[in-house]
Enzyme design. Structure first.
Site, PDB file in Angstrom:
ATOM      1  N   LEU A  93       0.754  -1.263  -0.099  1.00  0.00           N
ATOM      2  CA  LEU A  93      -0.111   0.049  -0.031  1.00  0.00           C
ATOM      3  C   LEU A  93       0.920   1.277  -0.028  1.00  0.00           C
ATOM      4  CD1 LEU A  93      -2.872  -0.621   2.853  1.00  0.00           C
ATOM      5  CD2 LEU A  93      -2.968  -0.953   0.110  1.00  0.00           C
ATOM      6  N   ASP A  94       0.530   2.427  -0.459  1.00  0.00           N
ATOM      7  CA  ASP A  94       1.199   3.422  -0.772  1.00  0.00           C
ATOM      8  C   ASP A  94       1.495   4.356   0.580  1.00  0.00           C
ATOM      9  OD1 ASP A  94       1.311   3.300  -3.471  1.00  0.00           O
ATOM     10  OD2 ASP A  94      -0.369   4.907  -3.858  1.00  0.00           O
ATOM     11  N   ASN A  95       2.348   4.817   0.694  1.00  0.00           N
ATOM     12  CA  ASN A  95       2.765   5.627   2.064  1.00  0.00           C
ATOM     13  C   ASN A  95       1.493   6.079   2.737  1.00  0.00           C
ATOM     14  OD1 ASN A  95       3.482   7.571   4.181  1.00  0.00           O
ATOM     15  ND2 ASN A  95       5.644   7.042   3.254  1.00  0.00           N
ATOM     16  N   THR A 100      -1.631   5.585   1.968  1.00  0.00           N
ATOM     17  CA  THR A 100      -2.703   4.944   1.948  1.00  0.00           C
ATOM     18  C   THR A 100      -2.905   4.072   3.320  1.00  0.00           C
ATOM     19  OG1 THR A 100      -2.882   4.693  -0.526  1.00  0.00           O
ATOM     20  CG2 THR A 100      -4.381   3.339   0.651  1.00  0.00           C
TER      21      THR A 100
END
Length: 288
Positions: A134-136, A138
């Protein structure tokens, strides 16, 4: 070095290739890909010597599957909500503001040993490993493997698009349709997202929408790029928000992975895991 599994070759009528024999006789090696990786890492021994893909087996040979993992890295003592856990895998609720992994100390991966119990199975990993990212910025559900076999099978399930992920987002603007399908390539690769509009409303003279997003493919920043493409960027997206802005109070990226649906590779049951709408989402929606 830890022994995961050992087997003595018996009842062969003819010499047999290691790759053909191991898959049907070892419990903790379930795919050809996993076997090839184990051989490359020198985790497969024949009579206590590293095997190769060219190895042929004969009766009496001893095959050993060993763990050659390094010691666990320094643990990041960050408290994380554990949504589900068993001996094979876990699902955590990743907080926003931390990368999943990478060459940093403060990552979610380094915090997993602080939050999860080590598996007592023979092929237990020295430390748990996320099987996707997951993105930083998110937040939300992240699937984690606790054993070597779980890591292999779950990674394969992701590659085969057998694990369904659903996201929530608050974006700029309103929608006239309830369901939208986006088929827009990302970096020349096919990419597809299904959007369901849960709610659209005016908040202090500005339109916003609460969306359910289902990525059919898994391209980098797919959801953020697709919403930018249709001119409805996600609230708080500094990278893809463009000229869209608001004076309303908000915090960070309004993107959450709220549902994971997967077939448990060991319990042989469908798991569907959900979490509630984050507090920052409800606070923003309730603004007058």
């Amino acid at each position: 070095m830890n022994l995961i599994e050992e087997h003595q070759v018996k009842c062969l009528k003819l010499p047999t290739r290691l790759q053909d024999y191991a898959l049907t006789n070892f419990n903790y090696i379930s795919t050809k890909s996993a076997l090839k990786k184990a051989i490359k890492r020198k985790q497969i021994l024949i009579n206590h010597q590293p095997a190769s893909t060219a190895t042929w087996l004969e009766n009496g040979m001893l095959i050993s599957y060993i763990s050659t993992e390094n010691a666990s890295p320094k643990v990041f003592r960050l408290k994380i909500e554990v949504v589900y856990e068993d001996h094979f895998l876990a699902v955590i609720n990743k907080p926003a503001g931390f990368p999943t992994n990478g060459n940093y100390f403060k990552t979610i991966e380094r915090a997993l040993p602080f939050n999860l119990k080590k598996s007592d199975l023979p092929d237990a990993l020295n430390f748990p490993v996320p099987v996707h990212r997951l993105d930083n910025q998110t937040q939300g559900l992240l699937l984690v493997a606790k054993t070597i076999q779980a890591k292999s099978l779950l990674s394969k399930a992701f590659q085969n698009q057998e694990i369904k992920k659903c996201y929530r987002a608050i974006c700029f603007g309103g929608f006239s349709e309830k369901t939208i399908e986006i088929n827009e390539p990302i970096d020349t690769h096919q990419a597809k997202t299904i959007i369901s509009v849960e709610d659209s409303r005016v908040i202090q003279s500005q339109y916003f929408s609460l969306l359910h997003l289902t990525p059919i493919t898994g391209r980098t920043h797919q959801l953020r790029k697709h919403l930018q493409f249709i001119q409805h960027p996600i609230l708080g997206d500094q990278l893809y928000q463009g000229d869209f802005c608001t004076k309303l109070a908000h915090q960070g990226l309004y993107l959450q992975s709220f549902q994971l649906e997967f077939f448990h590779p060991f319990c042989k049951q469908l798991r569907k895991i959900n979490i509630d709408l984050p507090k920052k989402f409800t606070k923003f929606i309730e603004l007058n």
